[in-house]
Scaffold this motif. Sequence first.
Motif, PDB file in Angstrom:
ATOM      1  N   UNK A   1      75.374 -10.534   9.750  1.00 30.58           N
ATOM      2  CA  UNK A   1      76.694 -10.248  10.307  1.00 30.58           C
ATOM      3  C   UNK A   1      77.440 -11.546  10.621  1.00 30.58           C
ATOM      4  N   UNK A   2      78.660 -11.411  11.137  1.00 27.03           N
ATOM      5  CA  UNK A   2      79.499 -12.581  11.352  1.00 27.03           C
ATOM      6  C   UNK A   2      79.060 -13.423  12.548  1.00 27.03           C
ATOM      7  N   UNK A   3      78.043 -12.953  13.279  1.00 25.90           N
ATOM      8  CA  UNK A   3      77.473 -13.760  14.365  1.00 25.90           C
ATOM      9  C   UNK A   3      76.266 -14.562  13.913  1.00 25.90           C
ATOM     10  N   UNK A   4      75.862 -14.369  12.667  1.00 26.95           N
ATOM     11  CA  UNK A   4      74.693 -15.058  12.147  1.00 26.95           C
ATOM     12  C   UNK A   4      73.394 -14.324  12.359  1.00 26.95           C
ATOM     13  N   UNK A   5      73.446 -13.051  12.814  1.00 21.14           N
ATOM     14  CA  UNK A   5      72.230 -12.249  12.973  1.00 21.14           C
ATOM     15  C   UNK A   5      71.842 -11.661  11.622  1.00 21.14           C
ATOM     16  N   UNK A   6      70.569 -11.764  11.266  1.00 18.40           N
ATOM     17  CA  UNK A   6      70.057 -11.242   9.999  1.00 18.40           C
ATOM     18  C   UNK A   6      69.189 -10.013  10.273  1.00 18.40           C
ATOM     19  N   UNK A   7      69.266  -9.028   9.365  1.00 18.21           N
ATOM     20  CA  UNK A   7      68.620  -7.739   9.581  1.00 18.21           C
ATOM     21  C   UNK A   7      67.784  -7.321   8.367  1.00 18.21           C
ATOM     22  N   UNK A   8      66.678  -6.634   8.678  1.00 15.62           N
ATOM     23  CA  UNK A   8      65.860  -5.975   7.655  1.00 15.62           C
ATOM     24  C   UNK A   8      65.229  -4.757   8.302  1.00 15.62           C
ATOM     25  N   UNK A   9      65.048  -3.695   7.508  1.00 14.26           N
ATOM     26  CA  UNK A   9      64.307  -2.521   7.963  1.00 14.26           C
ATOM     27  C   UNK A   9      63.646  -1.875   6.751  1.00 14.26           C
ATOM     28  N   UNK A  10      62.355  -1.589   6.855  1.00 10.54           N
ATOM     29  CA  UNK A  10      61.690  -0.913   5.747  1.00 10.54           C
ATOM     30  C   UNK A  10      60.201  -1.173   5.703  1.00 10.54           C
ATOM     31  N   UNK A  11      59.614  -0.804   4.576  1.00  9.99           N
ATOM     32  CA  UNK A  11      58.171  -0.936   4.379  1.00  9.99           C
ATOM     33  C   UNK A  11      57.753  -2.394   4.280  1.00  9.99           C
TER      34      UNK A  11
END
Length: 227
Positions: A141-151
């Motif tokens: 996102x524009x705040x620099x937070x990185x995301x992942x969700x899954x196996x």
Amino acid sequence: MKKIKTIYTIGALAILAGIAIAADHLEAPKVRMAATSDITDLYAFEGSNADNTVFVVSVQSSLAAGNNASFDEDVMIEINIDNDGDLVEDLVLQAVPRGDRMYFFGPAAPSTTGLISSVVDSSARNAVRISGTGDEFTATDDRGIQYFAGLRDDPFFFDFTQFNQVVQGPSVAPNGFNDPGNNDFLDTNVLSVIVEVPNALLGGTFAHPAGTGTQVFNVWAESKRKQ
């Protein structure tokens, strides 16, 4: 807004420098009845640079390889941050699955603390497509937070079969654990939520209570079921 009630939690871990890990696999029978909300692991460690922290929360132990298991849409995963050492959450990061996406909220101050939570300010909402077998979907996102969700492959290593022998005593397992042992979690998966957050968004720190001179914050994870 609907309330969400805690089902299971795992304990607080003081972190800032180094790595913090808690693991909790293969629960008692009554806990296994709610397996979709059962937390298996919490990890917190330095991110891709020293100014970031990565949080990993995994649920649903011992998923068969190749099985595209799914997150429970009635379960919210909540990462709690305590900035002043009172063991009460000052900030939360929340993950809520809907369809093929995981929606993230925060970090933000919760409206209530403890066992009952509601989704924090929706203006902080971001989403990532949930990854299945062979997928690798991420978002930033524009705040620099990185995301992942899954196996993910289950990183837990434990000779659970031999452990059951050892706890029965020397007459059953006279030599204790085997060296090398057998990894009973080999080729099994978990469902993981992974968030890498700039430390500037995580609030303050406090002096480690052991007097080490290290500045830390506490972190713990909960799964909470929608009511």
